[in-house]
Design a protein around this motif. Sequence first.
Motif, short mmCIF file in Angstrom:
data_model
loop_
_atom_site.label_atom_id
_atom_site.label_comp_id
_atom_site.label_asym_id
_atom_site.label_seq_id
_atom_site.Cartn_x
_atom_site.Cartn_y
_atom_site.Cartn_z
N PRO A 1 8.27 -4.84 22.94
CA PRO A 1 9.67 -4.63 22.53
C PRO A 1 9.74 -3.72 21.32
N LYS A 2 10.75 -2.93 21.26
CA LYS A 2 10.98 -1.97 20.17
C LYS A 2 9.86 -0.93 20.07
N MET A 3 9.00 -0.89 21.05
CA MET A 3 7.90 0.10 21.09
C MET A 3 7.03 0.02 19.86
N ILE A 4 6.84 -1.19 19.33
CA ILE A 4 5.98 -1.33 18.15
C ILE A 4 4.52 -1.19 18.55
N LYS A 5 3.70 -0.80 17.56
CA LYS A 5 2.30 -0.49 17.83
C LYS A 5 1.40 -1.69 17.65
N ALA A 6 1.86 -2.87 17.92
CA ALA A 6 1.04 -4.08 17.83
C ALA A 6 1.58 -5.09 18.83
N ASP A 7 0.81 -6.14 19.06
CA ASP A 7 1.24 -7.12 20.06
C ASP A 7 2.27 -8.11 19.54
N SER A 8 2.57 -8.05 18.23
CA SER A 8 3.65 -8.86 17.67
C SER A 8 4.14 -8.17 16.41
N ILE A 9 5.34 -8.52 16.01
CA ILE A 9 5.90 -7.91 14.79
C ILE A 9 5.06 -8.30 13.59
N MET A 10 4.60 -9.54 13.53
CA MET A 10 3.80 -9.95 12.38
C MET A 10 2.50 -9.14 12.29
N ASN A 11 1.83 -8.97 13.42
CA ASN A 11 0.59 -8.18 13.38
C ASN A 11 0.88 -6.72 13.02
N MET A 12 2.07 -6.26 13.39
CA MET A 12 2.48 -4.92 12.97
C MET A 12 2.60 -4.87 11.45
N CYS A 13 3.28 -5.84 10.88
CA CYS A 13 3.50 -5.87 9.43
C CYS A 13 2.18 -5.99 8.67
N LEU A 14 1.29 -6.81 9.21
CA LEU A 14 0.04 -7.08 8.48
C LEU A 14 -0.94 -5.91 8.53
N GLN A 15 -0.63 -4.90 9.31
CA GLN A 15 -1.47 -3.70 9.27
C GLN A 15 -1.35 -2.99 7.92
N CYS A 16 -0.21 -3.18 7.25
CA CYS A 16 -0.05 -2.64 5.89
C CYS A 16 -0.14 -3.74 4.85
N HIS A 17 0.45 -4.88 5.17
CA HIS A 17 0.49 -5.98 4.19
C HIS A 17 -0.81 -6.79 4.23
N ASN A 18 -1.89 -6.10 4.31
CA ASN A 18 -3.21 -6.73 4.23
C ASN A 18 -3.89 -6.34 2.92
N GLN A 19 -3.06 -5.98 1.97
CA GLN A 19 -3.51 -5.61 0.64
C GLN A 19 -2.32 -5.74 -0.31
N PRO A 20 -2.57 -5.86 -1.60
CA PRO A 20 -1.43 -5.88 -2.54
C PRO A 20 -0.70 -4.55 -2.49
N LEU A 21 0.62 -4.60 -2.47
CA LEU A 21 1.44 -3.39 -2.43
C LEU A 21 2.47 -3.45 -3.56
N LYS A 22 3.01 -2.31 -3.89
CA LYS A 22 4.07 -2.25 -4.89
C LYS A 22 5.36 -1.81 -4.23
N ARG A 23 6.46 -2.44 -4.66
CA ARG A 23 7.76 -2.02 -4.14
C ARG A 23 8.12 -0.66 -4.72
N ASP A 24 8.66 0.20 -3.88
CA ASP A 24 9.02 1.54 -4.33
C ASP A 24 10.11 1.50 -5.40
N GLU A 25 11.03 0.54 -5.27
CA GLU A 25 12.20 0.53 -6.15
C GLU A 25 11.84 0.21 -7.60
N ASP A 26 10.99 -0.77 -7.80
CA ASP A 26 10.75 -1.23 -9.17
C ASP A 26 9.28 -1.46 -9.49
N GLY A 27 8.40 -1.17 -8.56
CA GLY A 27 6.98 -1.32 -8.83
C GLY A 27 6.49 -2.76 -8.82
N VAL A 28 7.36 -3.70 -8.46
CA VAL A 28 6.94 -5.11 -8.40
C VAL A 28 5.83 -5.27 -7.37
N LYS A 29 4.80 -6.01 -7.75
CA LYS A 29 3.63 -6.17 -6.89
C LYS A 29 3.89 -7.21 -5.81
N LEU A 30 3.59 -6.85 -4.58
CA LEU A 30 3.70 -7.77 -3.45
C LEU A 30 2.31 -8.28 -3.11
#
Length: 448
Positions: free
Chosen positions: A263-292
């Motif tokens: 569905p939605k032509m996403i590049k993973a077998d689930s939305i969560m696995n799609m998200c975790l392709q990037c969110h598998n490391q600490p990230l910073k929000r573009d708006e304020d630099g807050v660490k995720l």
Amino acid sequence: MSTVFAVLLLGGCTTPTKEKGPQENATAKTETVKTEAAAPSEPNATETVTAAPAEAAPEAVEAPPVAAEVPKPEKGGEEPFFEPNLLSEKEVVHPPFEWGDCTVCHKDKHPDKSKNYALIMDTPDLCYQCHDKDLKEGKKFIHGPVAAGACTACHNPHKSQNKRLLVASNINELCTSCHTAKGEFLHKTDNIHPPVKDQCINCHDPHTEDYKFQLKADGKRDLCLMCHADKKEWIEKATNKHGAINRPNGCQECHDPHGTGQPKMIKADSIMNMCLQCHNQPLKRDEDGVKLINMAKHLQENPDWHGPIQWGDCAMCHNPHGSQNFRMLKKPFPSTFYASFDVNNYICFECHESKKITEEKTTEYTNFRNGTQNLHFVHVDKKKGRTCRACHDFHGTKDYPHHLRKKTQFGKINFPIRYIETPTGGSCAPACHARRYYDREKPIVNTK
């Protein structure tokens, strides 16, 4: 390419009904004709152009091979696999062929009899004697057959049952006769992107363009937003933006523009696995630099997952295209530890019963109660109420039940909750107060 370029020399230029004298046309210094052999996306397919006189032809060359008619893929029975069908109501005849003057293109007057199919000049220069070369000149990217001058790979120079003299009755049939891997993909995959399923030229120009793969705009985002206008407006207005949209591949960071079977032509077998392709490391929000946090690690270390996580659907709570709400949530949620309670300010109530918070006395809506006293009401439903995340982790936990955090952040302090559960109640001793107890069957009086 071998399929298209399969050598199938047409059986010459059999003379059709003569409507216009060949010499009359050949000797004219300039004469206007309407061309019907223009490409599908050509904006002026029936534009009047100036025909060059045949006398000006250079040395004759052999006629290039003309592509065979492309076989029609079948869905089953006689139903074609691809739509729309470009079959013409009546046979389409190339004007020079219709005039019956083979010497407009061929050296020999009767090539069908002499078997001498030599052209008066090579293609595409021969085609450009009538068709406007400038329409496709100057672009950065050229489709292979065009670059090779193989106009007849896609168009029949004499006549065709298909519009624009195409050698196939469907654009996708024609494209996939060379792009075989895409053809296999289209046959095997569900949830194909509708413009792709319709016809490739919705996004690609079959001749030339200024964008890679002859796309009609930058395929990383601009091309997508030409149709998805609602997404364009949404992305522009979102105050909490998803950083993925501004990554190098834009929309293609998450979506495959042809389709993936998901569905939605996403590049993973689930939305969560799609998200975790990037969110598998600490990230910073573009708006304020807050660490995720590294969410993949967090979920791995905390296996008691919240429902949407169990279902693999991060998009139940977050909008991956950004939102006006805290943490790109689909509905509001307070961004602070304390907040004046408003039932409309909590996305949680999209799933959870709001009476879990708003009923001061209950034996029905929550087990976090001392007798009938609703302790959620005590903590949350007030002018300076604690927000849900003061005690709960919405993604996953492991130390306590009910998705209770082991520690909670208050300012710069990360203090433990120290929760203990009993069969009929429990207790906790966070930094907020000394250990206090509750029991659903035998209410407890806490003196501290």
